[in-house]
Design a protein around this motif. Structure first.
Motif, PDB file in Angstrom:
ATOM      1  N   TYR A   1       0.864  -1.181   0.000  1.00  0.00           N
ATOM      2  CA  TYR A   1       0.000   0.000   0.000  1.00  0.00           C
ATOM      3  C   TYR A   1       0.899   1.228   0.000  1.00  0.00           C
ATOM      4  O   TYR A   1       1.916   1.239   0.668  1.00  0.00           O
ATOM      5  CB  TYR A   1      -0.874  -0.017   1.257  1.00  0.00           C
ATOM      6  CG  TYR A   1      -1.848   1.120   1.353  1.00  0.00           C
ATOM      7  CD1 TYR A   1      -3.024   1.096   0.641  1.00  0.00           C
ATOM      8  CD2 TYR A   1      -1.589   2.212   2.173  1.00  0.00           C
ATOM      9  CE1 TYR A   1      -3.930   2.130   0.729  1.00  0.00           C
ATOM     10  CE2 TYR A   1      -2.489   3.250   2.267  1.00  0.00           C
ATOM     11  CZ  TYR A   1      -3.653   3.206   1.553  1.00  0.00           C
ATOM     12  OH  TYR A   1      -4.552   4.234   1.639  1.00  0.00           O
ATOM     13  N   ASN A   2       0.714   2.174  -0.729  1.00  0.00           N
ATOM     14  CA  ASN A   2      -0.420   2.643  -1.447  1.00  0.00           C
ATOM     15  C   ASN A   2      -0.334   2.390  -2.950  1.00  0.00           C
ATOM     16  O   ASN A   2      -1.145   2.894  -3.706  1.00  0.00           O
ATOM     17  CB  ASN A   2      -0.660   4.111  -1.152  1.00  0.00           C
ATOM     18  CG  ASN A   2       0.431   5.021  -1.707  1.00  0.00           C
ATOM     19  OD1 ASN A   2       1.536   4.582  -2.020  1.00  0.00           O
ATOM     20  ND2 ASN A   2       0.139   6.271  -1.792  1.00  0.00           N
ATOM     21  N   MET A   3       0.596   1.536  -3.311  1.00  0.00           N
ATOM     22  CA  MET A   3       0.708   1.160  -4.722  1.00  0.00           C
ATOM     23  C   MET A   3      -0.363   0.144  -5.107  1.00  0.00           C
ATOM     24  O   MET A   3      -0.731   0.044  -6.276  1.00  0.00           O
ATOM     25  CB  MET A   3       2.093   0.583  -5.017  1.00  0.00           C
ATOM     26  CG  MET A   3       3.229   1.586  -4.782  1.00  0.00           C
ATOM     27  SD  MET A   3       3.035   3.126  -5.701  1.00  0.00           S
ATOM     28  CE  MET A   3       3.371   2.584  -7.349  1.00  0.00           C
ATOM     29  N   VAL A   4      -0.864  -0.614  -4.142  1.00  0.00           N
ATOM     30  CA  VAL A   4      -1.949  -1.571  -4.384  1.00  0.00           C
ATOM     31  C   VAL A   4      -3.095  -1.256  -3.426  1.00  0.00           C
ATOM     32  O   VAL A   4      -2.873  -0.712  -2.344  1.00  0.00           O
ATOM     33  CB  VAL A   4      -1.486  -3.041  -4.223  1.00  0.00           C
ATOM     34  CG1 VAL A   4      -0.420  -3.397  -5.230  1.00  0.00           C
ATOM     35  CG2 VAL A   4      -1.012  -3.313  -2.826  1.00  0.00           C
ATOM     36  N   PRO A   5      -4.323  -1.590  -3.815  1.00  0.00           N
ATOM     37  CA  PRO A   5      -5.488  -1.229  -3.001  1.00  0.00           C
ATOM     38  C   PRO A   5      -5.636  -2.114  -1.759  1.00  0.00           C
ATOM     39  O   PRO A   5      -5.110  -3.226  -1.718  1.00  0.00           O
ATOM     40  CB  PRO A   5      -6.662  -1.467  -3.950  1.00  0.00           C
ATOM     41  CG  PRO A   5      -6.184  -2.516  -4.883  1.00  0.00           C
ATOM     42  CD  PRO A   5      -4.714  -2.260  -5.058  1.00  0.00           C
ATOM     43  N   PRO A   6      -6.383  -1.620  -0.785  1.00  0.00           N
ATOM     44  CA  PRO A   6      -6.711  -2.477   0.359  1.00  0.00           C
ATOM     45  C   PRO A   6      -7.661  -3.586  -0.075  1.00  0.00           C
ATOM     46  O   PRO A   6      -8.334  -3.479  -1.099  1.00  0.00           O
ATOM     47  CB  PRO A   6      -7.399  -1.522   1.349  1.00  0.00           C
ATOM     48  CG  PRO A   6      -7.757  -0.324   0.579  1.00  0.00           C
ATOM     49  CD  PRO A   6      -6.942  -0.287  -0.662  1.00  0.00           C
ATOM     50  N   LYS A   7      -7.682  -4.651   0.701  1.00  0.00           N
ATOM     51  CA  LYS A   7      -8.612  -5.758   0.449  1.00  0.00           C
ATOM     52  C   LYS A   7      -9.770  -5.596   1.428  1.00  0.00           C
ATOM     53  O   LYS A   7      -9.564  -5.515   2.634  1.00  0.00           O
ATOM     54  CB  LYS A   7      -7.918  -7.092   0.685  1.00  0.00           C
ATOM     55  CG  LYS A   7      -6.622  -7.239  -0.095  1.00  0.00           C
ATOM     56  CD  LYS A   7      -6.651  -8.431  -0.988  1.00  0.00           C
ATOM     57  CE  LYS A   7      -5.364  -8.623  -1.734  1.00  0.00           C
ATOM     58  NZ  LYS A   7      -5.113  -7.757  -2.818  1.00  0.00           N
TER      59      LYS A   7
END
Length: 185
Positions: A102-108
């Motif tokens: 995170y913050n390059m990939v979204p939260p699940k």
């Protein structure tokens, strides 16, 4: 949250007082994700409606939290719009896990309460363009987004529920009420 904020200050103080980096320093470093979450969680909590509550099972892990939504008149939830017409009287649990990248990939985000909703499967999977790293419509996750950006999106996943709502709103309401009685109290 205070524990992590204190750790950030302590780690910054240690860096300033030492001239060399040791292995013990690297184990004490706080990730970029955790630095972002200190600010974003405070912002999220400040903007939640009174019918939403955030719970941290482990206060030292800001990256894993639950959101409880108890719909009232009109509630913006972390993943979709719930209004009193359908979901009032229910209590819905959502689990959010923020990955290391995170913050390059979204939260699940996952719904823990069984619900009849166009954007959520009965097993809790949630479909929102925003929660995808790559989305065809261009509304997917971007590093400039924050947890607050998860508010109020509409992206059908449970096609049967979406078609049910379009076909027969009264029967849809009845099914939602049945699910609330069975799973959301």
């Amino acid at each position: 949250m205070l524990t992590l904020a204190s750790k950030l200050k302590r780690d910054d103080g240690l860096k300033g007082s030492r001239t060399s980096t040791t292995a013990s320093d690297s184990t004490r470093r706080v990730s970029v994700r955790d630095r972002l979450l200190v600010k974003e969680v405070a912002e999220l909590e400040a903007n939640l409606p009174c019918t939403c509550k955030v719970h941290f099972p482990d206060p030292n892990k800001l990256h894993c939290f639950q959101l409880t939504v108890t719909p009232g008149f009109f509630v913006l939830c972390c993943v979709f719009l719930i209004d009193e017409g359908y979901y009032q009287g229910g209590k819905f649990q959502f689990e959010t896990e923020v990955p290391d990248a995170y913050n390059m990939v979204p939260p699940k985000v996952r719904c823990l309460t069984r619900i009849w909703h166009p954007n959520i499967t009965e097993t809790g999977e949630i479909c929102l363009s925003l929660l995808r790293e790559h989305s065809i419509d261009g509304t997917g996750w971007a590093p400039t987004r924050t947890l607050k950006d998860l508010l109020n999106f509409d992206d059908p996943l449970n096609i049967e529920a979406a078609e049910h709502h379009l076909r027969d709103k009264e029967d849809f309401r009845n099914k939602v009420e049945d699910y609330i009685k069975r799973y959301a109290r």
